[in-house]
Design an enzyme around this catalytic site. Sequence first.
Site, PDB file in Angstrom:
ATOM      1  N   ASP A 256      -3.411   4.389  -8.309  1.00 45.52           N
ATOM      2  CA  ASP A 256      -2.824   4.566  -6.983  1.00 45.52           C
ATOM      3  C   ASP A 256      -3.906   4.243  -5.947  1.00 45.52           C
ATOM      4  OD1 ASP A 256      -1.093   5.020  -4.918  1.00 45.52           O
ATOM      5  OD2 ASP A 256      -0.530   7.047  -5.502  1.00 45.52           O
TER       6      ASP A 256
HETATM    7  C1  BGC Z   1       1.394   5.825  -2.869  1.00 47.18           C
HETATM    8  C2  BGC Z   1       2.071   4.986  -3.912  1.00 47.18           C
HETATM    9  C3  BGC Z   1       2.285   3.592  -3.382  1.00 47.18           C
HETATM   10  C4  BGC Z   1       0.948   3.005  -2.987  1.00 47.18           C
HETATM   11  C5  BGC Z   1       1.043   1.588  -2.472  1.00 47.18           C
HETATM   12  C6  BGC Z   1       0.180   5.142  -2.263  1.00 47.18           C
HETATM   13  O1  BGC Z   1      -0.210   5.746  -1.107  1.00 47.18           O
HETATM   14  O2  BGC Z   1       1.033   7.075  -3.417  1.00 47.18           O
HETATM   15  O3  BGC Z   1       3.281   5.589  -4.278  1.00 47.18           O
HETATM   16  O4  BGC Z   1       2.929   2.798  -4.318  1.00 47.18           O
HETATM   17  O5  BGC Z   1       0.395   3.801  -1.971  1.00 47.18           O
HETATM   18  O6  BGC Z   1       1.641   1.542  -1.241  1.00 47.18           O
END
Ligand code: BGC
Length: 702
Positions: A256
């Site tokens: 993440d």
């Molecule tokens: C989130 C994810 C997301 C990623 C990309 C993160 O802040 O937790 O769910 O896919 O960002 O945007």
Amino acid sequence: MKNRKIEELLKVMTLEEKVAQMVQVSYAHLGREKALEWAKRGAGSFLHVLGDDAREVQKVALESGHGIPVIFGIDAIHGHGLNDHATIFPTQLAMACSWNKELIKQVGRITAKEVAADGLHWTFSPVLCLARDTRWGRIDETFGEDAYLTGELGAAIIEGYQGESIDSPDSILACAKHYIGYGEAIGARDSYDTEMTYRKLKDVFLPPFKKAVDAKCATIMTAYGSIDGEPFTASKKALKDILRDELGFQGFVVTDWDNVNSLVNKQYVAADIKEASKLAAEAGNDMIMSSLEFYEAAIHMVKEGKLDEAVIDEAVRNILNIKFEMGLFEHPEKEMDSACIGCAEHLAFNKEMTNECVVLLKNEDVLPIKSSINKIAVIGPNADDIKTQYGDWAYFTHPLPNPDRQPVRPYTTVIEGIREAAGEDVEVSYIKGCSVLENENDDVMAAKAVAQENDLIVFVIGDEIDQAGEIKDRANLELSGKQLELFRLLKETGKPIVTVLVSFKPLCVEEVVEGSDAFMVAFNGGMFGGNAVAQILFGNVNPSGKLPISFPRHTGQIPVYYNYLPGWHGGKYMDLPETPLFTFGQGLSYTTFEYGAMKVDEANLTISVDVTNIGARDGAEIVQLYFNDKVSSMMTPVKQLVRFAKVFIPVGTTKTVTFTLTSEDFSFVNYEEKRVTEHGEIELMIGASSADQDLQKVTINI
Ligand code: BGC
């Protein structure tokens, strides 16, 4: 053939090129110039970039180094929401109210087509976290509280995204996230430690990911948090022993956002980025989202002899494997016509499916709105709030990739839907009365005056985007602002009240529900959420949704979910009833379904029940089967959903619903962290919801 090509590439790639494949760059954060530099360097993936910007990146990548095509990821989590012309569906929580796998698979299909047509290949969806502690900011992104339902709906949407095969022109890669236990962070504080054992994690939280792996989900995203003090990003046990060895995952793992830097500056398990990069790579993270410092650090560690190059090779192998499998080398861009983005066919499906995403929970003979009602007052902050209705991760509710966008038609808010559905003979007045968060324009007395002049009040309440999303966990889920004060004033008019909840999660609305004549939940219904509410209010659509999540009576009752473990002295807080306000699986229809006696063929584990529509209209019922393992070596839930079916039953007819189980359905994870089924008595429960009064029970022997 594919493997040979991968090995050939690995032989000719420099260390720098290999590490670059592991890097995922945020175009939106870095801007065009820097992004193009990364494309030249051979970065394996980009996120938060659309259409022609992505095409430009791809061109540069193909002309550099070994010309390995880039894979583009995007948060298309309820439709391709970051594109302002795409079809935006109800959020995962709202879609889960339909309990309709076919519809949800179709949502995945349409999203895949629109994402592919925008030059992209991969969506960071579905979220398979369980929504047990609803103070968490990301409840709207989940399929609700139950692992079985989440796994079923998750597999359905993955099948939709990935289609027949990931190399089809209209397929994209799915990404099951966030692996694992993110929703269980202590106190629902976003990304905190998940305080549980691996036994429990495997028992309750792993099954949806297993279903995702079985559905051949191409990628998995790790969670931000940690378990028992070990960050998931650094956990070989989570990423290798369980995900690869036990579940047999074959795709690639992406971290993440900035997870590798977090090992240094948030979780403090690595002294610097070099140590963090080694930890993350060795644990089994293949692609590193946005921690660009990983690039230099990992190269340095390999050159210093502190990180085995074979670890890098393995990660690149996993990434290239998917790139080959999806045909990226032959078709760096999917051949989809951009005319499909937000096309009439997709919008029509969206409108239709949204009708199944509303849950009617109380109706004291006021709905459908009667012909004797001539004047309706629509009151409340969310009757005309398209931002809340769209939910998170839409182009104008989420700051990326394009801040400050305005909503683009078509969409229908609740008030617009009501005006349209009411027709000319019914007079509709609208006054907001108050905002969700207290505001100087609030005028609750004016709203009361309008209510006084009408025959029926439709009161539309909820929360708003500032109260939901990452890092927006709430300590208090009671109605905010002057919503409750406004409700009490409306009550004083003595007019019938129909309350509609448009929100990111279950809120604590006990007083409002008790004082309303009818109550329905729409959550974030997307483009046509307001239309669905209106169609149900006026009886053009018979409601068929059921709750995928329980409603607490009070914030202090959270977490409250149906499949708890037994054993609490007294089973309740001394100052609250034992039950939640509404429990998992509940939902009303305008018709009545009568259940016959459950029939069980014990030898073949076949369970069936006749359901008859004894009411006055056609309708769909969601038949639910639960079980309880009466005595087991570990404590098991008081009941657990094990099958469900949504069946359409015309008036006056009977449908037989049959479920076949296997003994594995009754398994649980034992003290040695092994999934086992034990001999003994199993209580089967079938009915219309998880509430005891809705279930009939039969005990069998396994
Ligand atoms: C989130 C994810 C997301 C990623 C990309 C993160 O802040 O937790 O769910 O896919 O960002 O945007």
